[in-house]
Design an enzyme around this catalytic site. Structure first.
Site, short mmCIF file in Angstrom:
data_model
loop_
_atom_site.label_atom_id
_atom_site.label_comp_id
_atom_site.label_asym_id
_atom_site.label_seq_id
_atom_site.Cartn_x
_atom_site.Cartn_y
_atom_site.Cartn_z
N HIS A 46 107.65 -30.72 55.16
CA HIS A 46 106.76 -31.06 54.17
C HIS A 46 106.97 -33.01 54.92
CE1 HIS A 46 108.46 -28.15 50.84
NE2 HIS A 46 106.73 -28.25 51.52
C1 LIG Z 1 103.79 -23.82 56.88
C2 LIG Z 1 102.88 -25.00 56.00
C3 LIG Z 1 103.65 -23.95 54.95
C4 LIG Z 1 103.80 -25.38 53.17
N1 LIG Z 1 104.04 -24.66 52.24
C5 LIG Z 1 104.10 -24.98 51.54
C6 LIG Z 1 104.77 -24.53 49.93
O1 LIG Z 1 104.58 -23.63 50.07
N2 LIG Z 1 104.40 -25.36 49.17
C7 LIG Z 1 103.68 -26.62 49.15
O2 LIG Z 1 103.20 -27.24 47.84
N3 LIG Z 1 103.59 -27.44 49.66
C8 LIG Z 1 103.89 -26.00 51.16
N4 LIG Z 1 103.38 -27.11 52.65
C9 LIG Z 1 102.75 -28.37 52.21
C10 LIG Z 1 101.75 -29.46 52.22
O3 LIG Z 1 100.22 -27.81 52.60
C11 LIG Z 1 101.81 -30.15 52.80
O4 LIG Z 1 102.29 -31.73 51.85
C12 LIG Z 1 100.62 -30.97 52.05
O5 LIG Z 1 98.79 -30.75 52.28
C13 LIG Z 1 99.79 -32.24 52.70
O6 LIG Z 1 98.21 -33.12 52.16
P1 LIG Z 1 97.53 -33.99 53.06
O7 LIG Z 1 96.30 -33.85 52.41
O8 LIG Z 1 99.15 -35.46 53.37
O9 LIG Z 1 97.29 -33.57 54.27
P2 LIG Z 1 96.98 -31.77 54.76
O10 LIG Z 1 96.82 -31.47 54.26
O11 LIG Z 1 97.44 -31.65 56.22
O12 LIG Z 1 95.26 -32.74 55.58
C14 LIG Z 1 95.23 -33.63 56.27
C15 LIG Z 1 93.50 -32.82 57.00
O13 LIG Z 1 93.17 -34.07 57.74
C16 LIG Z 1 92.76 -33.99 58.78
N5 LIG Z 1 92.86 -34.82 59.61
C17 LIG Z 1 93.86 -35.68 60.01
N6 LIG Z 1 93.66 -36.11 61.49
C18 LIG Z 1 92.36 -36.13 61.62
C19 LIG Z 1 91.50 -36.82 62.25
N7 LIG Z 1 92.07 -37.88 62.85
N8 LIG Z 1 90.35 -36.74 61.94
C20 LIG Z 1 89.78 -35.99 60.85
N9 LIG Z 1 90.13 -35.74 60.59
C21 LIG Z 1 91.66 -35.57 60.58
C22 LIG Z 1 93.13 -32.44 59.23
O14 LIG Z 1 92.88 -31.47 60.29
C23 LIG Z 1 93.64 -32.36 58.09
O15 LIG Z 1 93.15 -31.01 56.87
C24 LIG Z 1 103.82 -26.00 53.63
C25 LIG Z 1 102.93 -26.82 54.79
C26 LIG Z 1 103.12 -26.13 56.35
C27 LIG Z 1 102.53 -27.03 57.47
#
Ligand SMILES: Cc1cc2nc3c(=O)[nH]c(=O)nc-3n(C[C@H](O)[C@H](O)[C@H](O)COP(=O)(O)OP(=O)(O)OC[C@H]3O[C@@H](n4cnc5c(N)ncnc54)[C@H](O)[C@@H]3O)c2cc1C
Length: 546
Positions: free
Chosen positions: A470
């Protein structure tokens, strides 16, 4: 030739990026481009909840970061997997659906972010979900993300709920409503047996309208500025470098590690550090990458006293095919569950104003996290520190966008964090000694945790603790000098660029982060579109400050 001018360029098709792109695309004629570094999410392992450990080892669909060395953990390095595909980490996460404690958001408001109190966030939490037990003052009834209440029928789940109550915790019917504290069956973002990610529920439907387009396998290298205004993005696809213009805004949704990295690569960050790596500073913003937080997690494990307690033991190809067929044709059986069906929130001690420890629970031994199907009879409580104080940072290692940044979390560096987690572990072992576990409890994998002194428990934590995955707060929202974005996700001191993802949380919330990240994206999407925000809704909650 593909168009190279859009109104908005959204970087990252993850949890937040999918929501932002879909909401911006609701305005007819608005052209939105989403650039995603990874491929699509077309995989049975992404869709089937019980198969969630498989995408974690799919190298095409993951970023594998190494964080550390962690000083308080004797220099250990910790592996941090993140999703790199349509839906981002939401396409490989555990689907455990938690908003956080209402008090978390009221604390954001107390820090000066007045528009982020629980009353202001609640309408957006409701907007994003369809709760299977129906909408009410606290819950949404018609949003894109389907929420399933897990049944928790297996014997170890029932033992978990029973023993928790025997240890003094009340059974909570909905931890996402009035009260967070207690033992509960979890809710999961699962839609009729299929993972409900932002990618599936928001972005895919939005793309059918024609004004939202997506480039997959497109790694963004940097944001382009004209003076202090962001005007476009440089990205790499199929070995070629492309530039695309953003006539209104660039919205950075790369997640807690990549968003600060991209700002730094684009010249936004501590100017002297950038110069030292050969990056020309665009804007000296010292807080970029600072303030990083994460939830620490450690498992307290017991063997079962007899056979037949844990599901998925002695798994073989035939059994897996049966689970797959049941899931595919009937939407039932083991395939439709994420297996994290019960948990709890509680205070590590009476000093705590509100819950700071979360339990996640698996009715088996063996790591689910690495595609392993080598499961043994037993059970494990994952003890998670919900409100850590320690903060780390993300730094560039080089000006090469393909190279991962240097990341340090400073896990358990703050002595209060150690105190809280040690108390949480001890109380967990007390719960496991309750009558509810008598029918099942075998030997402890680590005997006598509750009787060890602090030094011994800490030594065990140092070797065994890991992450709940997280990370957040590396581009912190706030009004102080180290803050990176304002209340609407706009990068301080610049125009035409916002950050909207888990990186902007001012402080980590008490619970899993997928849901609050999507809530943030829903809320800021209204700011970007210039529509009137949903009115604040003052529903009472149990931990309200008086
Ligand atoms: C193993 C695991 C288990 C988890 N379990 C849970 C759970 O059970 N419940 C829960 O609520 N949360 C869980 N989480 C956490 C939750 O999934 C994340 O907190 C949430 O997805 C964060 O959202 P975000 O939009 O910040 O980033 P992300 O969802 O990670 O999205 C970021 C996106 O940006 C893209 N990106 C990054 N850099 C670039 C670039 N330079 N060019 C183009 N694209 C790029 C990435 O490829 C990705 O697709 C878990 C996370 C993981 C890894």
């Amino acid at each position: 030739m593909a168009p190279n001018k859009f109104d908005y360029v959204v970087i990252g098709a993850g949890a937040a990026g999918s929501v932002v792109a879909a909401r911006l695309g609701e305005d007819q004629g608005t052209r939105v481009l989403v650039l995603e570094a990874g491929p699509d999410d077309n995989s049975i392992y992404v869709r089937m909840p019980a198969a969630m450990s498989y995408p974690l080892t799919d190298k095409r669909r993951t970023w594998e970061f190494e964080t550390g060395p962690e000083e308080a953990l004797d220099g250990r390095m910790i592996t941090h997997v993140r999703g790199k595909m349509l839906g981002g980490s939401g396409s490989l996460n555990g689907m455990v659906y938690v908003r956080g404690n209402p008090r978390d958001f009221d604390r954001w408001a107390e820090d000066g972010l007045k528009g982020w109190s629980y009353a202001h966030c609640l309408p957006y939490f409701k907007k994003l979900e369809t709760y299977d037990k129906g909408g009410n003052g606290y819950r949404g009834g018609s949003g894109p993300i389907a929420i399933t209440s897990l049944k928790a029928e297996l014997e170890p789940f029932q033992a978990f709920l029973e023993a928790g109550q025997q240890a003094g915790h009340r059974l909570n019917a909905d931890y996402n409503a009035y009260r967070q504290e207690g033992v509960h069956a979890y809710q999961a973002n699962i839609d009729n047996g299929i993972r409900a990610s932002g990618g599936r529920a928001y972005l895919r439907p939005a793309m059918r309208k024609g004004n939202v387009s997506l480039q997959l396998n497109a790694l963004v290298h940097k944001v382009v500025f004209n003076g202090t205004r962001a005007v476009g993005v440089v990205y790499e696809k199929d070995g070629a470098i492309h530039t695309v213009e953003a006539e209104r805004e660039v919205v950075l949704c790369g997640g807690a590690f990549n968003s600060p990295q991209l700002l730094l690569l684009s010249g936004v960050g501590p100017a002297s550090e950038l110069r030292a790596l050969g990056v020309s500073p665009v804007h000296d913003l010292p807080g970029v990458g600072r303030g990083l937080q994460d939830h620490v997690a450690v498992s307290v494990k017991y063997r079962a006293s007899r056979k037949g307690v844990s599901p998925a033991v002695d798994m073989n190809l035939l059994k897996m095919a049966w689970i797959g067929a049941q899931w595919m044709f009937l939407r039932r059986g083991l395939g439709i569950t994420n297996l994290w069906e019960v948990g709890s929130f509680f205070r590590s001690s009476d000093r705590m104003e509100y819950a700071n420890i979360q339990h996640e629970f698996l009715p088996m031994l063996g790591e689910l996290m690495h595609g392993q199907v080598n499961i043994e009879e037993g059970f494990q409580y994952q003890v998670c520190l919900g409100r850590p104080r320690s903060r780390g940072r993300v730094n560039l290692r080089s000006a090469d966008p393909r190279q991962h940044p240097s990341i340090v979390l400073n896990y358990l560096k703050d002595p209060e964090d150690r105190r809280d987690l040690i108390d949480g572990v001890r109380h967990t072992d007390e719960i496991i000694q309750q009558r509810g576990w008598d029918r099942i409890r075998g030997d402890a994998i680590v005997p006598g945790l509750r009787n060890m002194d602090d030094r011994q428990v800490f030594a065990w934590l140092q070797k065994n603790m890991g992450t709940q995955y997280h990370p957040c707060s590396s581009c912190r929202m706030g009004l102080d000098d180290e803050a990176v974005v304002d209340e609407q996700g706009r990068v301080h001191g610049l125009e035409g660029i916002r950050v909207v993802d888990a990186s902007i949380m001012p402080r980590i919330t008490n619970g899993n982060l997928h849901c609050p990240t999507m809530m943030i994206a829903e809320k800021i999407s209204d700011d970007i579109r210039g529509v009137v925000p949903l009115p604040a809704t003052a529903m009472r909650y149990a931990d309200q400050a008086h």
